[in-house]
Design an enzyme around this catalytic site. Structure first.
Site, short mmCIF file in Angstrom:
data_model
loop_
_atom_site.label_atom_id
_atom_site.label_comp_id
_atom_site.label_asym_id
_atom_site.label_seq_id
_atom_site.Cartn_x
_atom_site.Cartn_y
_atom_site.Cartn_z
N VAL A 50 24.65 14.39 10.38
CA VAL A 50 26.02 15.73 10.24
C VAL A 50 25.38 17.16 10.71
CG1 VAL A 50 27.06 16.77 8.12
CG2 VAL A 50 26.62 14.20 7.92
N CYS A 51 24.62 17.73 10.37
CA CYS A 51 24.46 19.01 11.34
C CYS A 51 24.96 20.03 12.74
CB CYS A 51 22.90 19.11 10.95
SG CYS A 51 22.19 19.19 8.97
#
Length: 211
Positions: A50-51
């Site tokens: 996600v980052c």
């Protein structure tokens, strides 16, 4: 969780990567005092899933933040070298090459702790030895800091929940609107809409025009 809104943002000095390729020492948000607003956001770890979507999305909107006189700064508990390596990795290989705003290294975990976004915490075992329980990573915290160094907005997501960069911009717009016009921003306010005066008459006038 600590509510930092209305308080001075915790200060720090640490290593960071700037311009996508340069490791610097003693990076601090104090350099922006009196000059820029700051969107300071935490993410759990480099080389995850996600980052990179968040960090790249911030970069894609960086010109919009710059138009609003806002500095964007990221942070995680990884080392500056890990940040640097991730920044050299192509995006189609899971990297964030092309991201230019500063990324802070919080290896001591103290920045995350002071902003109260650290997923774990320090403790002692039965023999009195220092231990760390939980994940030595940060939740997805985001803090909007004004030019006086005061936190005006904060939001913290659990690790699986990506944030909205458009919402970050909307809150910047709302803060700057209230500072310029002295009016408050109602629900779902967006740039270009009017605010309302913080009086009973102001609320009634707003509701009559918008409902």
């Amino acid at each position: 969780m600590s509510v930092l809104v209305g308080k001075k943002a915790p200060v720090f000095k640490t290593n960071a990567v700037i311009n996508g390729n340069e490791i610097v020492e003693n990076f601090s948000l104090k350099q922006y005092l009196g000059k820029k607003y700051v969107v300071f956001f935490f993410y759990p770890a480099d080389f995850t899933f996600v980052c990179p979507t968040e960090l790249i999305a911030f970069q894609e909107q960086i010109s919009e933040f710059e138009k609003r006189d806002v500095a964007v700064v990221g942070a995680s508990t990884d080392s500056a070298f890990s940040h640097w390596k991730w920044l050299q990795t192509e995006q189609n290989d899971g990297g964030i090459k092309g991201v230019k705003y500063p990324i802070v290294a919080d290896q001591t975990l103290m920045i995350s702790k002071n902003y109260d976004v650290l997923a774990g915490d320090f403790d002692y075992d039965d023999e009195g030895n220092d231990i760390f329980e939980g994940a030595p990573q940060a939740y997805r915290g985001l803090f909007l800091i004004d030019k006086e160094g005061v936190v005006r907005h904060q939001v913290v997501n659990d690790m699986p929940l990506g944030r909205s960069i458009e919402e970050a911009l909307r809150v910047v717009d709302a803060l700057q609107f209230t500072e310029e016009y002295g009016e408050v921003c109602p629900a779902n306010w967006k740039k270009g809409k009017g605010g309302l005066k913080a009086t009973q008459e102001g609320i009634a006038d707003y509701l009559s025009k918008n409902h």
